[in-house]
Design a protein around this motif. Structure first.
Motif, short mmCIF file in Angstrom:
data_model
loop_
_atom_site.label_atom_id
_atom_site.label_comp_id
_atom_site.label_asym_id
_atom_site.label_seq_id
_atom_site.Cartn_x
_atom_site.Cartn_y
_atom_site.Cartn_z
N MET A 336 26.14 31.77 31.63
CA MET A 336 27.07 32.16 32.70
C MET A 336 27.51 33.60 32.54
O MET A 336 27.60 34.36 33.52
N ILE A 337 27.81 34.00 31.30
CA ILE A 337 28.21 35.39 31.06
C ILE A 337 27.08 36.34 31.44
O ILE A 337 27.31 37.37 32.10
N LEU A 338 25.85 36.00 31.06
CA LEU A 338 24.71 36.85 31.40
C LEU A 338 24.49 36.91 32.91
O LEU A 338 24.16 37.98 33.46
N LEU A 339 24.68 35.77 33.60
CA LEU A 339 24.52 35.75 35.05
C LEU A 339 25.56 36.66 35.70
O LEU A 339 25.24 37.41 36.63
N GLY A 340 26.81 36.58 35.24
CA GLY A 340 27.85 37.43 35.80
C GLY A 340 27.59 38.91 35.55
O GLY A 340 27.72 39.74 36.45
N LEU A 341 27.19 39.26 34.32
CA LEU A 341 26.91 40.66 33.98
C LEU A 341 25.75 41.20 34.81
O LEU A 341 25.81 42.32 35.34
N SER A 342 24.70 40.42 34.89
CA SER A 342 23.53 40.87 35.66
C SER A 342 23.85 40.96 37.14
O SER A 342 23.35 41.86 37.84
N GLY A 343 24.70 40.06 37.65
CA GLY A 343 25.09 40.12 39.05
C GLY A 343 25.88 41.37 39.36
O GLY A 343 25.65 42.04 40.38
N VAL A 344 26.82 41.73 38.48
CA VAL A 344 27.60 42.96 38.68
C VAL A 344 26.69 44.18 38.60
O VAL A 344 26.83 45.14 39.39
N TYR A 345 25.75 44.16 37.66
CA TYR A 345 24.81 45.28 37.53
C TYR A 345 24.00 45.45 38.82
O TYR A 345 23.84 46.58 39.33
N LEU A 346 23.47 44.35 39.35
CA LEU A 346 22.67 44.43 40.57
C LEU A 346 23.52 44.86 41.76
O LEU A 346 23.04 45.58 42.65
N ALA A 347 24.78 44.43 41.78
CA ALA A 347 25.66 44.84 42.88
C ALA A 347 25.89 46.35 42.85
O ALA A 347 25.90 47.02 43.89
N ARG A 348 26.07 46.90 41.65
CA ARG A 348 26.27 48.35 41.52
C ARG A 348 25.01 49.12 41.92
O ARG A 348 25.10 50.26 42.40
N LYS A 349 23.84 48.50 41.73
CA LYS A 349 22.57 49.13 42.11
C LYS A 349 22.20 48.85 43.57
O LYS A 349 21.18 49.36 44.05
N GLY A 350 23.02 48.05 44.26
CA GLY A 350 22.74 47.74 45.65
C GLY A 350 21.62 46.73 45.85
O GLY A 350 21.04 46.67 46.94
N ARG A 351 21.32 45.91 44.82
CA ARG A 351 20.20 44.98 44.92
C ARG A 351 20.63 43.52 44.77
O ARG A 351 19.78 42.65 44.63
N LEU A 352 21.93 43.25 44.81
CA LEU A 352 22.40 41.87 44.60
C LEU A 352 21.87 40.92 45.65
O LEU A 352 21.50 39.78 45.34
#
Length: 471
Positions: A336-352
Motif C-alpha cells: 500500500m505504501i509503495l502504491l501510494g508513493l508511485s501514485g503521487v510520483y505519477l501524478a507529479r509527472k502527469g501520468r497518473l
C-alpha cells in the motif's frame, strides 16, 4: 464435520461470520467520512464534480451499510447460542458496552441516515451536511464501543471476579483499557486505507474502460492522497500497537515472531519466513536476520524477545497461523505504501490517469485493505488463544454445550445462506461501481415520479436488474 470437535466448529462459525461482517463496517466507516468530505467540498467550492461523486458513493454506502447491519445482528446472537459460558461470566462488562454502542452510535446513524440518503433538496444544505457528518460520527462511535469491548477481552482491567462472575468496578478503566487506544487508531486507519483502495480501484477500473471523466479523475486523486497519508501512518501506529502487545501479551508476540528459545543468550533474530512447528517446538526452514528482532521489538540490541518456550505449552497461541497472518498483513501494508508513493510520483509527472500498468495494479490492490484487516484480525484473535478473556477465561470454558453434529448443521447453513445473500449484495455493489458516477446532475434526487424531489434510492441506481434484464 470431518472429525472436528464442537469447540472448533463453534470457533470456525464465529470466525466465518465475523470475517464476513467486518468488511462491511470497515468500508462503511471510510465511506461515511469520505461522503462528509465530498459534501463539505461541494458546499465550499460549488464544484459540481463533488456533488456528483456524493450521489454516486452514497448509493454504494447505503447498500454496504444495510449488509453490515444484517451481518452484525446475526453475529451478536452467537454470544448467547454458541458462547453462553462467556456471556454468563463476562456479560456484565460486554453487555453494557454493546448497549452503549446501540444507544449512541446506532441511534445516531439511524436518526440521520434517512435525511442523508433521502433528504437531498428536501432539507436545507446545512441540515443535510450536518446529517452526513452525524452519520460519519456514528460509524466512528460504533467502532469506539466495539473495539473497547474487544480490547477489554485482550487486556482486561477495572473489574473483580466474585463468585465466578466478572463484576465491573471501574468503567473508565474498562473502556480505556491498555490496548484500546492503539487498537482503535489501528482499526480507524485500516478502515480509511481500505476505503481509499476501494475508491482507487473503482476509478482505475473505469479509466481502463476509457471512462475518463472529471469525476473519475477527482476520486482517483483523492484516493491516492489519502493512501499516501494513511499507509505510512498505519505502519507507525502498528509498531506502537506491537510494543503494547509485547508488554501485555508476550506469548502472542513470541508466536507472531515464531521465536521459540532464549537459552542461547543471544539477541533475538528477526525471522522473515519459515514454518513454525507446534509439535517439534521450532520454526523450520527459518530465514532470519540476526539481532533485528531485538532491535525492532525491544529497541535494544542486547535484550531478548520473550520466547514460546518461556510459557507452558497449554498457554501458547498457534504460531503456525499467526506467523503467516501477520506477515500477510505487513506485506500488504508495504505494498500500500509503495502504491501510494508511485501514485503521487505519477501524478507529479502527469501520468497518473494514463499509466495502464499502475491502473491495473490499483485494481488488483482494491481488496488489499480488507484482506489486511482480516489477516490482522486473525492475528489478534488467534494470538489471544487459548484465552477468550486474556488471563481470566479459557476458550474451552466459554463455549456452549452443543454437539458437533448440531454445530456442523449450523455452520453449513450459515455458509450457504451467507454466500447466497451477501453474494447477491456484493454483486449488486459491483454493478453500481461499473455504472460509474454521473457526469451531470442526473443522479440528484427529485420528488415524485418524473418530478423534482424524488428521494435518492440505491436500488434504482442501475438500469439493469440483478439477473441482467432491463427494467
Amino acid at each position: 464435520m470431518f472429525g472436528t470437535e464442537a469447540i472448533d466448529l463453534a470457533r470456525i462459525q464465529f470466525a466465518f461470520t465475523i470475517s464476513f461482517h467486518i468488511i462491511f463496517p470497515a468500508i462503511t466507516i471510510g465511506l461515511a467520512s469520505y461522503l462528509a468530505v465530498l459534501e463539505g467540498m461541494w458546499l465550499k467550492t460549488g464544484t459540481q464534480v463533488y456533488r456528483n461523486l456524493y450521489h454516486f458513493w452514497s448509493k454504494i454506502f447505503a447498500v454496504n451499510f444495510a449488509m453490515g447491519v444484517v451481518s452484525g445482528l446475526v453475529m451478536a446472537y452467537q454470544f448467547g447460542t454458541h458462547w453462553s459460558g462467556f456471556s454468563a461470566f463476562a456479560g456484565s462488562v460486554t453487555g453494557p458496552l454493546l448497549t452503549y454502542e446501540v444507544l449512541t452510535a446506532f441511534f445516531l446513524e439511524a436518526g440521520f441516515l434517512g435525511v442523508m440518503l433521502f433528504g437531498w433538496n428536501r432539507v436545507g444544505r446545512g441540515l443535510h451536511f450536518f446529517s452526513t457528518c452525524m452519520v460519519a460520527l456514528g460509524t466512528l462511535v460504533s467502532m469506539f464501543w466495539i473495539l473497547s469491548s474487544n480490547s477489554w477481552m485482550q487486556t482486561p482491567q477495572g473489574h473483580e471476579v466474585i463468585d465466578g462472575i466478572v463484576v465491573p468496578v471501574d468503567w473508565f478503566a474498562i473502556v480505556f483499557n491498555p490496548s484500546f487506544p492503539y487498537r482503535l487508531a489501528h482499526m480507524a486507519l485500516a478502515s480509511f486505507l481500505s476505503t481509499s483502495l476501494f475508491v482507487a480501484a473503482s476509478a482505475a477500473w473505469l479509466l481502463l474502460k476509457k471512462r475518463d471523466t472529471p469525476e473519475v479523475r477527482k476520486m482517483l486523486v483523492m484516493a491516492v492522497l489519502m493512501l499516501m497519508v494513511t499507509a505510512p501512518l498505519q505502519a507507525f501506529v502498528g509498531d506502537m500497537h506491537g510494543l503494547n502487545t509485547l508488554k501485555h501479551q508476550p506469548a502472542k508476540i513470541a508466536a507472531i515472531e515464531g521465536h521459540w528459545d532464549n537459552s542461547h543468550g543471544e539477541p533475538t533474530p528477526l525471522i522473515l519466513f519459515g514454518v513454525p512447528d507446534m509439535q517439534r517446538e521450532e520454526t523450520r526452514f527459518a530465514l532470519e536476520i540476526p539481532a533485528l528482532g531485538s532491535l525492532l521489538l525491544m529497541h535494544d540490541i542486547d535484550k531478548q524477545v520473550p520466547a514460546l518456550k518461556d510459557f507452558p505449552a497449554a498457554d501458547r497461541p498457534n504460531s503456525t497461523v499467526v506467523f503467516w497472518s501477520f506477515r500477510l498483513m505487513v506485506g500488504l501494508g508495504l505494498a500500500m505504501i509503495l502504491l501510494g508513493l508511485s501514485g503521487v510520483y505519477l501524478a507529479r509527472k502527469g501520468r497518473l490517469f494514463t499509466s495502464r500498468r499502475w491502473l491495473r495494479l490499483a485494481v488488483a490492490m482494491g481488496p488489499a485493505g480488507l484482506i489486511a484487516i482480516l489477516a490482522g484480525w486473525f492475528t489478534t484473535e488467534v494470538g489471544r488463544q487459548p484465552w477468550v478473556i486474556y488471563g481470566l477465561m479459557r476458550t474451552e470454558d466459554a463455549v456452549s454445550a452443543h454437539s458437533a453434529v448440531h454445530l456442523s448443521i449450523s455452520l453449513t447453513a450459515f455458509v450457504t445462506v451467507y454466500f447466497i445473500v451477501f453474494g447477491t449484495g456484493i454483486n449488486y455493489l459491483f454493478k453500481l461501481i461499473k455504472k460509474g458516477p454521473a457526469g451531470d446532475d442526473s443522479h440528484a434526487p427529485s420528488g415524485g415520479p418524473g418530478k423534482p424531489r424524488t428521494p435518492s434510492r440505491p436500488l434504482s441506481a442501475i438500469e439493469e436488474s440483478l439477473d441482467g434484464t432491463t427494467h
